[in-house]
Design a protein around this motif. Structure first.
Motif, PDB file in Angstrom:
ATOM      1  N   THR A 227      26.886  12.995   7.828  1.00  0.00           N
ATOM      2  CA  THR A 227      25.441  12.915   7.642  1.00  0.00           C
ATOM      3  C   THR A 227      24.984  13.560   6.335  1.00  0.00           C
ATOM      4  N   ASN A 228      25.917  14.207   5.629  1.00  0.00           N
ATOM      5  CA  ASN A 228      25.572  14.719   4.300  1.00  0.00           C
ATOM      6  C   ASN A 228      25.383  13.606   3.299  1.00  0.00           C
ATOM      7  N   GLU A 229      26.021  12.495   3.614  1.00  0.00           N
ATOM      8  CA  GLU A 229      25.956  11.370   2.681  1.00  0.00           C
ATOM      9  C   GLU A 229      24.648  10.616   2.870  1.00  0.00           C
ATOM     10  N   ASP A 230      24.205  10.021   1.781  1.00  0.00           N
ATOM     11  CA  ASP A 230      22.992   9.228   1.844  1.00  0.00           C
ATOM     12  C   ASP A 230      23.253   7.905   1.153  1.00  0.00           C
ATOM     13  N   PRO A 231      23.354   6.813   1.920  1.00  0.00           N
ATOM     14  CA  PRO A 231      23.233   6.760   3.372  1.00  0.00           C
ATOM     15  C   PRO A 231      24.465   7.336   4.070  1.00  0.00           C
ATOM     16  N   PRO A 232      24.310   7.745   5.321  1.00  0.00           N
ATOM     17  CA  PRO A 232      25.422   8.344   6.048  1.00  0.00           C
ATOM     18  C   PRO A 232      26.558   7.350   6.238  1.00  0.00           C
ATOM     19  N   VAL A 233      27.775   7.872   6.329  1.00  0.00           N
ATOM     20  CA  VAL A 233      28.918   7.023   6.658  1.00  0.00           C
ATOM     21  C   VAL A 233      29.613   7.598   7.878  1.00  0.00           C
ATOM     22  N   TYR A 234      30.373   6.750   8.530  1.00  0.00           N
ATOM     23  CA  TYR A 234      30.973   7.112   9.809  1.00  0.00           C
ATOM     24  C   TYR A 234      32.447   6.777   9.809  1.00  0.00           C
ATOM     25  N   LEU A 235      33.226   7.615  10.485  1.00  0.00           N
ATOM     26  CA  LEU A 235      34.655   7.323  10.636  1.00  0.00           C
ATOM     27  C   LEU A 235      34.825   6.297  11.744  1.00  0.00           C
ATOM     28  N   VAL A 236      35.582   5.264  11.454  1.00  0.00           N
ATOM     29  CA  VAL A 236      35.754   4.232  12.470  1.00  0.00           C
ATOM     30  C   VAL A 236      36.703   4.708  13.561  1.00  0.00           C
ATOM     31  N   GLY A 237      36.463   4.212  14.762  1.00  0.00           N
ATOM     32  CA  GLY A 237      37.347   4.524  15.885  1.00  0.00           C
ATOM     33  C   GLY A 237      38.493   3.529  15.982  1.00  0.00           C
ATOM     34  N   THR A 238      38.407   2.492  15.149  1.00  0.00           N
ATOM     35  CA  THR A 238      39.414   1.440  15.149  1.00  0.00           C
ATOM     36  C   THR A 238      39.197   0.545  13.940  1.00  0.00           C
ATOM     37  N   ALA A 239      40.292  -0.038  13.448  1.00  0.00           N
ATOM     38  CA  ALA A 239      40.180  -0.958  12.310  1.00  0.00           C
ATOM     39  C   ALA A 239      39.452  -2.237  12.698  1.00  0.00           C
ATOM     40  N   GLU A 240      39.263  -2.437  13.986  1.00  0.00           N
ATOM     41  CA  GLU A 240      38.470  -3.582  14.458  1.00  0.00           C
ATOM     42  C   GLU A 240      37.132  -3.631  13.724  1.00  0.00           C
ATOM     43  N   VAL A 241      36.531  -2.469  13.553  1.00  0.00           N
ATOM     44  CA  VAL A 241      35.216  -2.407  12.911  1.00  0.00           C
ATOM     45  C   VAL A 241      35.277  -3.013  11.510  1.00  0.00           C
ATOM     46  N   SER A 242      36.213  -2.553  10.716  1.00  0.00           N
ATOM     47  CA  SER A 242      36.292  -3.014   9.332  1.00  0.00           C
ATOM     48  C   SER A 242      36.760  -4.459   9.246  1.00  0.00           C
ATOM     49  N   LEU A 243      37.716  -4.821  10.070  1.00  0.00           N
ATOM     50  CA  LEU A 243      38.246  -6.184  10.018  1.00  0.00           C
ATOM     51  C   LEU A 243      37.193  -7.194  10.468  1.00  0.00           C
ATOM     52  N   THR A 244      36.498  -6.876  11.534  1.00  0.00           N
ATOM     53  CA  THR A 244      35.522  -7.824  12.067  1.00  0.00           C
ATOM     54  C   THR A 244      34.311  -7.914  11.152  1.00  0.00           C
ATOM     55  N   ALA A 245      33.964  -6.789  10.528  1.00  0.00           N
ATOM     56  CA  ALA A 245      32.787  -6.767   9.658  1.00  0.00           C
ATOM     57  C   ALA A 245      33.120  -7.217   8.235  1.00  0.00           C
ATOM     58  N   TYR A 246      34.386  -7.501   7.988  1.00  0.00           N
ATOM     59  CA  TYR A 246      34.820  -7.876   6.633  1.00  0.00           C
ATOM     60  C   TYR A 246      33.936  -8.988   6.057  1.00  0.00           C
ATOM     61  N   HIS A 247      33.633  -9.985   6.862  1.00  0.00           N
ATOM     62  CA  HIS A 247      32.839 -11.124   6.391  1.00  0.00           C
ATOM     63  C   HIS A 247      31.366 -11.024   6.782  1.00  0.00           C
ATOM     64  N   MET A 248      30.912  -9.825   7.077  1.00  0.00           N
ATOM     65  CA  MET A 248      29.507  -9.597   7.409  1.00  0.00           C
ATOM     66  C   MET A 248      28.583 -10.268   6.392  1.00  0.00           C
ATOM     67  N   ASN A 249      27.526 -10.908   6.894  1.00  0.00           N
ATOM     68  CA  ASN A 249      26.542 -11.575   6.024  1.00  0.00           C
ATOM     69  C   ASN A 249      27.148 -12.701   5.194  1.00  0.00           C
ATOM     70  N   GLU A 250      28.215 -13.302   5.695  1.00  0.00           N
ATOM     71  CA  GLU A 250      28.801 -14.421   4.962  1.00  0.00           C
ATOM     72  C   GLU A 250      28.745 -15.686   5.810  1.00  0.00           C
ATOM     73  N   THR A 251      28.753 -16.806   5.121  1.00  0.00           N
ATOM     74  CA  THR A 251      28.882 -18.094   5.792  1.00  0.00           C
ATOM     75  C   THR A 251      30.225 -18.675   5.372  1.00  0.00           C
ATOM     76  N   LEU A 252      31.150 -18.742   6.310  1.00  0.00           N
ATOM     77  CA  LEU A 252      32.511 -19.159   5.991  1.00  0.00           C
ATOM     78  C   LEU A 252      32.638 -20.675   6.078  1.00  0.00           C
ATOM     79  N   ASP A 253      33.644 -21.166   5.404  1.00  0.00           N
ATOM     80  CA  ASP A 253      33.966 -22.588   5.473  1.00  0.00           C
ATOM     81  C   ASP A 253      34.771 -22.817   6.755  1.00  0.00           C
ATOM     82  N   VAL A 254      34.362 -23.813   7.537  1.00  0.00           N
ATOM     83  CA  VAL A 254      35.023 -24.049   8.822  1.00  0.00           C
ATOM     84  C   VAL A 254      36.525 -24.303   8.641  1.00  0.00           C
ATOM     85  N   ALA A 255      36.876 -24.878   7.502  1.00  0.00           N
ATOM     86  CA  ALA A 255      38.292 -25.171   7.258  1.00  0.00           C
ATOM     87  C   ALA A 255      39.111 -23.892   7.113  1.00  0.00           C
ATOM     88  N   SER A 256      38.428 -22.783   6.824  1.00  0.00           N
ATOM     89  CA  SER A 256      39.153 -21.522   6.625  1.00  0.00           C
ATOM     90  C   SER A 256      39.322 -20.757   7.937  1.00  0.00           C
TER      91      SER A 256
END
Length: 432
Positions: A227-256
């Motif tokens: 919480t010292n950071e602005d904006p705050p950052v958090y330690l993930v409890g699993t790589a699921e968070v980063s992997l699943t959010a990798y394409h956050m706010n993206e529109t992927l090509d169905v072929a991919s």
RNA sequence: GGAGAGGUGGCCGAGCGGCUGAAGGCGACGGUUUGCUAAACCGUUAUACGGGGUCAAACCCGUAUCCCGGGUUCGAAUCCCGGCCUCUCCGCCA
């Protein structure tokens, strides 16, 4: 990357059509949500939106006229007229926005309804076993637990872990560390054979990925927050968070699609509210490493279900290669997370617990995470749809070391190294 | 951490405070031409929400969106402030 403003939670249209389904889901998952309040706010919101849009349309039209007026007097008069409107528009907008601000936190709490075939139950005691693999080994001597074995063989040092970092902390050392790394590498190599794309991911992330994957706001207290950071950052409890959010706010090509990702990462969990539970040893700890698999696929229930079976099988393969007895349970409604439509756990035999202990957790979310992450793809018909996401542990260590050390121990206090791990340990067959 | 530069549609790239949801190009898609391919030519080409419409679509209307938030203004992609991000230089560092 900017955060998209229109990010939605569950599909509010589905909730309007079938509020009872969501009310029931909340009840089954023991999540506090006032669905009736959501509906009330939602319909109030619609009304306010219409009011605002009507006024704004008037204002836009009037402003457009002014641009066309040449006569200065006429112009002045018109401007005066629209000025009066301006305040009304602003107020209407504020009423609408504040209603929206009230609704969003409620919507964030609404759970994904469990699938039809998920067994009803209040907690993990009512999970349903569907498979057993391997033979639980009978000991003709008194087996030691992993803490004792680890200390005697110089693999695990819990005392000093606690000295430095407090409870639920540990050091691995010597062959303990090498065994730990061997397990992770075996798991990753097996995933590479299956065509998963390996990744190294951030373990320190912003709130958006946490919220998007469903770890926030429910479960927020389980994460370590910078919480010292602005904006705050958090330690993930699993790589699921980063992997699943990798394409956050993206529109992927169905072929991919499907995207198949695997990452090994450190995982951090506060384990708040577990005081006194699993205090001994490496079962419940604040920091561990995990190889995690994530699937991002098309918005198709049947396809999601197929992938669910596939990622479960991937994990089973690893446990089988290690020749550890395990069982698979279908997690019941009461033990499901907010976003999970269905979940299988793999529980591996742990002699010291005289029971199977959870080592893997395979979840399918349908579009729950994708909506929160604004993770979409353009389908073959040109329409943009939300993806489906799934994830499963491949292996988590040192928890799996509990099973390995305890199941592979010998009467003389030594531990045989599982064959599958020997290539990673220079061919070594035994510890101690 | 200090000093600058910048963030426009799938991509590149224009953009005077009003007729700009946004020129032009590329790409993609549909069509014409063609023995096939290529080329050429014509056309289409954002998303969300709301309203209307339909069995369902198509479609029509409105609102919002030119990184995000706020402000000035009758009116903002254009002006002002804050934030986030990217790049360059300096410092520090595994």
């Amino acid at each position: 990357m900017p955060i998209s403003p229109g990010r939605v939670m569950i599909d509010i249209k589905l909730l309007r059509e079938n509020p009872e389904k969501y009310r029931r889901a909340a009840e089954l998952k023991k999540i506090q949500v006032d669905v009736a309040a959501v509906l009330d706010l939602d319909s109030a919101l619609l009304k306010l939106q219409q009011e605002f849009e009507k006024l704004r349309a008037e204002q836009n039209e009037a402003s457009k006229q002014i641009g066309r007026l040449k006569d200065p007097d006429q112009k002045q008069a018109a401007i005066a007229k629209v000025s009066a409107l301006k305040d009304q528009v602003k107020q209407a907008e504020q009423r609408w926005k504040s209603a929206e601000a009230q609704l969003r936190p409620l919507l964030l709490q609404v759970p994904q309804p469990p699938d039809e075939d998920v067994p009803l139950g209040k907690d993990d005691s009512e999970n349903v076993e569907i498979k057993r693999w391997g033979e639980v080994r009978p000991f003709d001597f008194e087996p030691k637990d992993h803490v004792t074995l680890g200390a005697k063989l110089g693999l695990i040092d819990i005392e000093r872990g606690v000295k430095l970092a407090g409870t639920r902390s540990y050091f691995l050392l010597g062959l303990g560390t090498l065994l730990h790394q061997a397990v992770l590498r075996l798991a990753q190599d097996m995933m590479l054979e299956r065509g998963f794309v390996p990744m190294t991911v951030p373990v320190l992330v912003r709130a958006e990925p946490m919220e998007g994957t469903g770890y926030f706001p429910i479960g927020r207290e389980q994460s370590y927050a910078m919480t010292n950071e602005d904006p705050p950052v958090y330690l993930v409890g699993t790589a699921e968070v980063s992997l699943t959010a990798y394409h956050m706010n993206e529109t992927l090509d169905v072929a991919s699609l499907p995207r198949r990702y695997v990452a090994t990462s450190s995982c951090f969990r506060r384990e708040a509210g577990t005081y006194g539970k699993d205090t001994a040893g490496l079962y419940r700890i604040h920091q561990f490493d995990k190889v995690e698999q994530v699937i991002i696929c098309r918005n198709d229930v049947e396809e999601s279900k197929r992938w669910h079976q596939a990622i479960l099988a991937n994990a089973e393969d690893v446990v089988q290669r290690l020749k550890l007895p395990y069982r698979v349970v279908v997690v019941c409604t009461g033990d499901l997370g907010q976003g999970q439509a269905a979940k299988y756990d793999i529980e591996t035999w742990m002699p010291s617990r005289k029971n199977y202990g959870e080592t893997h957790s395979a979840s399918r979310f349908y579009d729950f995470q994708a909506r929160r992450l604004n993770l979409r793809y353009r389908d073959t018909d040109g329409k943009v749809r939300y993806c489906h996401t799934l994830n499963n542990t491949v292996i988590a260590s040192p928890r799996i070391l509990i099973s390995i050390l305890e199941n592979y121990q010998n009467a003389d206090g030594s531990v045989t190294i599982p064959e599958a791990l020997r290539p990673y340990l220079g061919g070594r067959e035994k510890i101690g």
